[in-house]
Enzyme design. Sequence first.
Site, PDB file in Angstrom:
ATOM      1  CG  HIS A 266      -1.877   0.731   1.310  1.00  0.00           C
ATOM      2  ND1 HIS A 266      -2.518   1.667   0.225  1.00  0.00           N
ATOM      3  CD2 HIS A 266      -2.887   1.164   2.291  1.00  0.00           C
ATOM      4  CE1 HIS A 266      -3.540   2.400   0.718  1.00  0.00           C
ATOM      5  NE2 HIS A 266      -3.698   2.128   1.925  1.00  0.00           N
ATOM      6  CG  HIS A 307      -4.296   0.501  -8.222  1.00  0.00           C
ATOM      7  ND1 HIS A 307      -5.486   0.434  -7.958  1.00  0.00           N
ATOM      8  CD2 HIS A 307      -3.529   1.269  -7.514  1.00  0.00           C
ATOM      9  CE1 HIS A 307      -5.781   1.174  -6.925  1.00  0.00           C
ATOM     10  NE2 HIS A 307      -4.685   1.896  -6.546  1.00  0.00           N
ATOM     11  CG  ASP A 365       3.039   4.163  -4.127  1.00  0.00           C
ATOM     12  OD1 ASP A 365       2.003   3.519  -4.118  1.00  0.00           O
ATOM     13  OD2 ASP A 365       2.970   5.484  -3.456  1.00  0.00           O
TER      14      ASP A 365
END
Length: 427
Positions: A266, A307, A365
């Site tokens: 995460h 994802h 990210d």
Amino acid sequence: MADKKARITVDGIDQTIELPVLTGTAGQDVIDVRTLGSHGVFTYDPGFMSTGSCESAITYIDGEAGVLLHRGYKIADLAENSDYLETCYLLLYGELPSSEQKAEFVETVKNHTMVSESMQKFLDGFRNDAHPMAIMVGLVGALSAFYQDHMDINDPKHREIAAFRLISKMPTLAAMCYKYSKGQPTMYPRNDLSYAENFLHMMFATPCEDYKVNPVFAKAMDRIFILHADHEQNASTSTVRLAGSSGANPFACIAAGFVTLWGPAHGGANEAVLTMLEEIGDESKIDEFIAKAKDKNDPFRLMGFGHRVYKNFDPRAKVMRETCDQVLAELGQSDDPMLKIAKRLEKIALEDPYFVERKLYPNVDFYSGIIMKAIGIPTSMFTVIFAMARTVGWISHWNEMISGSYKIGRPRQLYVGHTERDYPTKK
Ligand code: SDX
């Protein structure tokens, strides 16, 4: 269309079970299974792959199309035209503020940036080399101890002041963690600076000399905050909602959000991306790491890729990549080796059938760490910054739940343990 229904038949249950189908303003319909238990059967969905946990009006994601809307506004439009505090207002209140409302909101945030001096004592209990997320989990939870005067969660005013305190104090606490790890004194917030400028100043100024905030860095920081502000019912937001459903105070609920976000699957992924890029070290080693990522027997995953919802480009990754180019160009580091490895890795992965078949694209990210590293932020602070920015999303979802009708979250299970058995009689 008249009330939609789902009808299911279950072997061993005589009648057909009829369930309402609910339609939102966008996205998939949902089958309302709340009465299913009365028929003697539960749904089963570990990881919530196909389960809606709540009704929400804050953020909408279309994973197939790569769409992310906050209260209906596209993330790319907000990143281009808004700023973080305006986005906070939008997430909290549902509409963009007028200029007067924005000015009042910014002023209120500035008036809550300081934390009790006692918070410094908590810091002193940690080793200097403690991970800043470990310290933040403690500091954010400790905020519960300071604001007992405004903890009636059923009072909208109490909920609003908690939101302001959390949004305002998060940069102060985050910078305190960084300074502590450096053995430097805490720098107090400066209310003459913008939210992002203030954070960078608290991070990098010292009592011996001031720190002139580079406007390109401040803009990039503010954009990183916007891109991380909220993301529907992700793992950490779902944690905050579940914690809040028991009536826990908002500071404790946000601390729970920090805990969940920390995981490498995460919010911990931004730190893991930089570690991975450093481990790759050279473009010649990319193929070796791509092979590891594809090897089922190797736990290694390409951090920053994939994802649960996006099966297309994460729209935040696109904006983040543009911001990355801008910041490195400003620094004259467009040939940064890390960036070159990242871009080559992205290109190879996007052409590799393994990633294409599984619709694994770069996520939020993948580039954020390169920007933060270029600004001078240590890798260990990346997830802290993600959590700082996400605080407004967490508190907006908490407030949406508490201000509406909700029940305590209490999932059921598929039991696979021993059935009843007698305790062995003593010989
Ligand atoms: C965030 O939910 C949110 O919205 C989160 C977030 C937010 O803003 O709150 O967007 C922020 O958490 C972004 C994600 C950051 N995490 C990472 O970058 C870590 C690397 N990514 C993976 O761990 C993974 O992609 C997840 C956790 C993000 C999603 O995992 P899923 O949806 O449970 O998918 P999965 O594990 O079932 O994978 C499906 C397939 C598997 O292969 P097969 O079993 O089909 O052969 O894809 C493979 C996986 O092995 N796979 C990967 C991979 N991600 C998935 N293979 C290599 N590298 C990867 N990164």
